[in-house]
Structure formats: C-alpha cells, structure tokens
Design a protein around this motif. Structure first.
Motif, PDB file in Angstrom:
ATOM      1  N   ASN A  53     -14.989 -25.925 -76.328  1.00  0.00           N
ATOM      2  CA  ASN A  53     -16.043 -25.607 -77.283  1.00  0.00           C
ATOM      3  C   ASN A  53     -17.233 -26.531 -77.050  1.00  0.00           C
ATOM      4  OD1 ASN A  53     -14.361 -23.702 -78.438  1.00  0.00           O
ATOM      5  ND2 ASN A  53     -13.685 -25.060 -80.071  1.00  0.00           N
ATOM      6  N   ILE A  54     -18.371 -25.924 -76.755  1.00  0.00           N
ATOM      7  CA  ILE A  54     -19.598 -26.682 -76.515  1.00  0.00           C
ATOM      8  C   ILE A  54     -20.631 -26.294 -77.551  1.00  0.00           C
ATOM      9  CG2 ILE A  54     -21.507 -27.089 -74.909  1.00  0.00           C
ATOM     10  CD1 ILE A  54     -19.584 -26.540 -72.626  1.00  0.00           C
ATOM     11  N   LEU A  55     -21.249 -27.294 -78.152  1.00  0.00           N
ATOM     12  CA  LEU A  55     -22.358 -27.083 -79.078  1.00  0.00           C
ATOM     13  C   LEU A  55     -23.642 -27.500 -78.368  1.00  0.00           C
ATOM     14  CD1 LEU A  55     -23.780 -26.635 -81.816  1.00  0.00           C
ATOM     15  CD2 LEU A  55     -23.065 -28.975 -82.435  1.00  0.00           C
ATOM     16  N   TYR A  56     -24.614 -26.577 -78.333  1.00  0.00           N
ATOM     17  CA  TYR A  56     -25.924 -26.892 -77.762  1.00  0.00           C
ATOM     18  C   TYR A  56     -26.957 -26.823 -78.874  1.00  0.00           C
ATOM     19  CZ  TYR A  56     -30.117 -26.610 -74.806  1.00  0.00           C
ATOM     20  OH  TYR A  56     -31.341 -26.827 -74.222  1.00  0.00           O
ATOM     21  N   VAL A  57     -27.654 -27.937 -79.107  1.00  0.00           N
ATOM     22  CA  VAL A  57     -28.666 -28.034 -80.154  1.00  0.00           C
ATOM     23  C   VAL A  57     -30.032 -28.164 -79.490  1.00  0.00           C
ATOM     24  CG1 VAL A  57     -29.444 -29.311 -82.188  1.00  0.00           C
ATOM     25  CG2 VAL A  57     -26.992 -29.217 -81.636  1.00  0.00           C
TER      26      VAL A  57
ATOM     27  N   ALA B 288     -30.693 -19.041 -72.942  1.00  0.00           N
ATOM     28  CA  ALA B 288     -30.440 -19.248 -71.510  1.00  0.00           C
ATOM     29  C   ALA B 288     -29.134 -20.019 -71.300  1.00  0.00           C
ATOM     30  CB  ALA B 288     -31.611 -19.996 -70.867  1.00  0.00           C
ATOM     31  N   PHE B 289     -28.913 -21.032 -72.122  1.00  0.00           N
ATOM     32  CA  PHE B 289     -27.686 -21.831 -72.014  1.00  0.00           C
ATOM     33  C   PHE B 289     -26.463 -20.954 -72.300  1.00  0.00           C
ATOM     34  CE2 PHE B 289     -24.380 -24.704 -73.440  1.00  0.00           C
ATOM     35  CZ  PHE B 289     -24.508 -25.800 -72.597  1.00  0.00           C
ATOM     36  N   LYS B 290     -26.549 -20.195 -73.380  1.00  0.00           N
ATOM     37  CA  LYS B 290     -25.420 -19.339 -73.757  1.00  0.00           C
ATOM     38  C   LYS B 290     -25.149 -18.297 -72.673  1.00  0.00           C
ATOM     39  CE  LYS B 290     -23.265 -17.467 -77.737  1.00  0.00           C
ATOM     40  NZ  LYS B 290     -23.214 -17.644 -79.158  1.00  0.00           N
ATOM     41  N   ALA B 291     -26.198 -17.688 -72.134  1.00  0.00           N
ATOM     42  CA  ALA B 291     -26.030 -16.685 -71.082  1.00  0.00           C
ATOM     43  C   ALA B 291     -25.406 -17.298 -69.829  1.00  0.00           C
ATOM     44  CB  ALA B 291     -27.382 -16.050 -70.746  1.00  0.00           C
ATOM     45  N   ALA B 292     -25.799 -18.508 -69.510  1.00  0.00           N
ATOM     46  CA  ALA B 292     -25.303 -19.152 -68.282  1.00  0.00           C
ATOM     47  C   ALA B 292     -23.853 -19.602 -68.391  1.00  0.00           C
ATOM     48  CB  ALA B 292     -26.190 -20.353 -67.940  1.00  0.00           C
ATOM     49  N   PHE B 293     -23.419 -20.006 -69.583  1.00  0.00           N
ATOM     50  CA  PHE B 293     -22.122 -20.679 -69.691  1.00  0.00           C
ATOM     51  C   PHE B 293     -21.097 -19.982 -70.587  1.00  0.00           C
ATOM     52  CE2 PHE B 293     -25.292 -24.010 -68.728  1.00  0.00           C
ATOM     53  CZ  PHE B 293     -24.835 -24.306 -67.452  1.00  0.00           C
ATOM     54  N   ARG B 294     -21.433 -18.864 -71.173  1.00  0.00           N
ATOM     55  CA  ARG B 294     -20.511 -18.216 -72.119  1.00  0.00           C
ATOM     56  C   ARG B 294     -19.235 -17.706 -71.460  1.00  0.00           C
ATOM     57  NH1 ARG B 294     -24.326 -14.003 -71.334  1.00  0.00           N
ATOM     58  NH2 ARG B 294     -23.302 -12.050 -70.788  1.00  0.00           N
ATOM     59  N   ARG B 295     -19.252 -17.443 -70.167  1.00  0.00           N
ATOM     60  CA  ARG B 295     -18.036 -16.968 -69.495  1.00  0.00           C
ATOM     61  C   ARG B 295     -17.055 -18.104 -69.193  1.00  0.00           C
ATOM     62  NH1 ARG B 295     -21.924 -13.466 -66.978  1.00  0.00           N
ATOM     63  NH2 ARG B 295     -21.565 -11.330 -67.685  1.00  0.00           N
ATOM     64  N   SER B 296     -17.575 -19.312 -69.107  1.00  0.00           N
ATOM     65  CA  SER B 296     -16.726 -20.472 -68.789  1.00  0.00           C
ATOM     66  C   SER B 296     -16.320 -21.275 -70.019  1.00  0.00           C
ATOM     67  CB  SER B 296     -17.463 -21.412 -67.834  1.00  0.00           C
ATOM     68  OG  SER B 296     -17.846 -20.730 -66.668  1.00  0.00           O
ATOM     69  N   PHE B 297     -17.132 -21.220 -71.061  1.00  0.00           N
ATOM     70  CA  PHE B 297     -16.926 -22.056 -72.240  1.00  0.00           C
ATOM     71  C   PHE B 297     -17.184 -21.242 -73.509  1.00  0.00           C
ATOM     72  CE2 PHE B 297     -19.021 -24.608 -68.871  1.00  0.00           C
ATOM     73  CZ  PHE B 297     -18.002 -25.487 -68.575  1.00  0.00           C
ATOM     74  N   ASN B 298     -16.658 -21.725 -74.635  1.00  0.00           N
ATOM     75  CA  ASN B 298     -17.042 -21.183 -75.940  1.00  0.00           C
ATOM     76  C   ASN B 298     -18.321 -21.908 -76.336  1.00  0.00           C
ATOM     77  OD1 ASN B 298     -14.724 -19.599 -76.136  1.00  0.00           O
ATOM     78  ND2 ASN B 298     -13.581 -21.210 -77.163  1.00  0.00           N
TER      79      ASN B 298
ATOM     80  N   THR C 225     -16.154 -25.913 -86.793  1.00  0.00           N
ATOM     81  CA  THR C 225     -15.486 -25.693 -85.513  1.00  0.00           C
ATOM     82  C   THR C 225     -15.212 -27.015 -84.806  1.00  0.00           C
ATOM     83  OG1 THR C 225     -16.823 -23.676 -85.320  1.00  0.00           O
ATOM     84  CG2 THR C 225     -15.692 -24.420 -83.345  1.00  0.00           C
ATOM     85  N   PRO C 226     -14.005 -27.179 -84.245  1.00  0.00           N
ATOM     86  CA  PRO C 226     -13.780 -28.378 -83.430  1.00  0.00           C
ATOM     87  C   PRO C 226     -14.575 -28.279 -82.126  1.00  0.00           C
ATOM     88  CG  PRO C 226     -11.806 -26.993 -83.487  1.00  0.00           C
ATOM     89  CD  PRO C 226     -12.824 -26.339 -84.353  1.00  0.00           C
TER      90      PRO C 226
ATOM     91  N   ARG D 238     -22.893 -27.062 -64.968  1.00  0.00           N
ATOM     92  CA  ARG D 238     -21.525 -26.559 -65.151  1.00  0.00           C
ATOM     93  C   ARG D 238     -20.506 -27.615 -64.700  1.00  0.00           C
ATOM     94  NH1 ARG D 238     -20.337 -21.599 -65.783  1.00  0.00           N
ATOM     95  NH2 ARG D 238     -22.176 -20.858 -64.650  1.00  0.00           N
ATOM     96  N   LEU D 239     -20.754 -28.205 -63.549  1.00  0.00           N
ATOM     97  CA  LEU D 239     -19.869 -29.252 -63.040  1.00  0.00           C
ATOM     98  C   LEU D 239     -19.824 -30.439 -63.998  1.00  0.00           C
ATOM     99  CD1 LEU D 239     -18.055 -30.259 -60.724  1.00  0.00           C
ATOM    100  CD2 LEU D 239     -20.113 -31.188 -59.664  1.00  0.00           C
ATOM    101  N   ASN D 240     -20.977 -30.835 -64.510  1.00  0.00           N
ATOM    102  CA  ASN D 240     -21.027 -31.954 -65.452  1.00  0.00           C
ATOM    103  C   ASN D 240     -20.325 -31.623 -66.764  1.00  0.00           C
ATOM    104  OD1 ASN D 240     -22.359 -34.093 -64.054  1.00  0.00           O
ATOM    105  ND2 ASN D 240     -24.235 -32.886 -64.131  1.00  0.00           N
ATOM    106  N   LEU D 241     -20.407 -30.376 -67.217  1.00  0.00           N
ATOM    107  CA  LEU D 241     -19.701 -29.969 -68.423  1.00  0.00           C
ATOM    108  C   LEU D 241     -18.189 -30.009 -68.197  1.00  0.00           C
ATOM    109  CD1 LEU D 241     -21.993 -27.004 -69.533  1.00  0.00           C
ATOM    110  CD2 LEU D 241     -21.764 -29.233 -70.682  1.00  0.00           C
ATOM    111  N   GLU D 242     -17.756 -29.571 -67.027  1.00  0.00           N
ATOM    112  CA  GLU D 242     -16.331 -29.629 -66.695  1.00  0.00           C
ATOM    113  C   GLU D 242     -15.838 -31.076 -66.640  1.00  0.00           C
ATOM    114  OE1 GLU D 242     -16.148 -27.377 -63.068  1.00  0.00           O
ATOM    115  OE2 GLU D 242     -16.288 -25.450 -64.124  1.00  0.00           O
TER     116      GLU D 242
END
Length: 154
Positions: free
Chosen positions: A7-11, A20-30, A47-48, A114-118
């Motif tokens: 679960n990632i929160l982007y503010v 753009a963030f949601k479109a790029a990463f929604r398949r890999s992360f919530n 949400t946790p 994406r790599l940094n988020l992982e």
C-alpha cells in the motif's frame, strides 16, 4: 515481487501528478492518493500504509512538515520525498525531521521510481520482521528469567 500487497500513499496538491503516479504504479502496488496533508492523514486513518510518497511544495503544509507530523501516530511507513526543486535545506530537514528514506527529484523516471518503491518495501518488511523477532526474543528472555528464579527458589 512479494506476496503481501504493498500500500502506497502519494500526497501531492497537483492532481495530474497524482493521476500519473496512479496510472504508472497501480498494477504493481495498491496506490492511494491525496491532494493535501489533511487528506493524506484521512487515508492513514483508514488504511495500513507501507510507503508514503509526498511532494515537498504544497500550499497548506510542506511534505516534510506532513511527514514530521505523522511520525508519532504512524512511525512504520517508509517515507519518500518527491520534489521538482533542489533545495539542500529541504534535503537536510527531510532526513532529520521527516525521517525520509529517499529524496527523489521530479520528473521521476518510472523504472527508477518503481525500483526504489520495491526497495523501500523491502526495508519496511525487514524492519517489521526485525521488530517481531525482537519481541519474541524479549518474551523468551522473560520466560528464561522466570524459570531461573523458580529454580533458585526451589
């Protein structure tokens, strides 16, 4: 990647960045998004969250101020500051006050982010596992001390 959903929160106050963030990463992360620090806190209450990514320059509160303000209630999430401005004082404050894991400049490179988020989630998972192991060790030590006291008393 991993079995647990991340679960990632982007503010960010700029809606097109959130989209753009949601479109790029929604398949890999919530991906959860918030247009303000207040909205970000509302997400955290519901949400946790494992990773928090925030823009630095926002109208009501900077990203660093937001991250610093949530530490007492939400110390576990990994924090990433994302900004289009290079400001050494912001970097220093991010590390010292906001306990930021990573400082990334806009525009982000999708593969690199994406790599940094992982990697950030790996750190989150390792910290969680370490905390659980420390708790088990503490309990085991308490039990051993109790057993030793019982033996000494008998």
């Amino acid at each position: 990647m991993q079995s647990e959903p991340v679960n990632i929160l982007y503010v960010d106050d700029e809606v097109h960045n959130l989209n753009a963030f949601k479109a790029a990463f929604r398949r890999s992360f919530n991906v959860f998004t918030a247009e303000s620090a207040k909205a970000g806190r509302a997400v955290l209450e519901q949400t946790p969250i494992h990773i928090i990514v925030t823009d630095q320059r926002m109208p009501e509160m900077t990203g660093i101020e937001f991250l610093e303000s949530i530490i007492p209630l939400y110390p576990e999430p990994i924090r990433i500051l994302l900004t289009g401005y290079a400001d050494i004082n912001a970097v220093i404050d991010a590390i010292n006050k906001g306990q930021v894991y990573l400082y990334i400049t806009k525009p982000w490179q999708e593969d690199e982010l994406r790599l940094n988020l992982e990697k950030a989630f790996e750190v989150f998972a390792l910290r969680k596992a370490n905390k659980e192991l420390n708790e088990k060790l503490f309990l085991a030590n308490q039990q051993l001390e109790f057993m030793l006291r019982q033996k000494l008393l008998s």
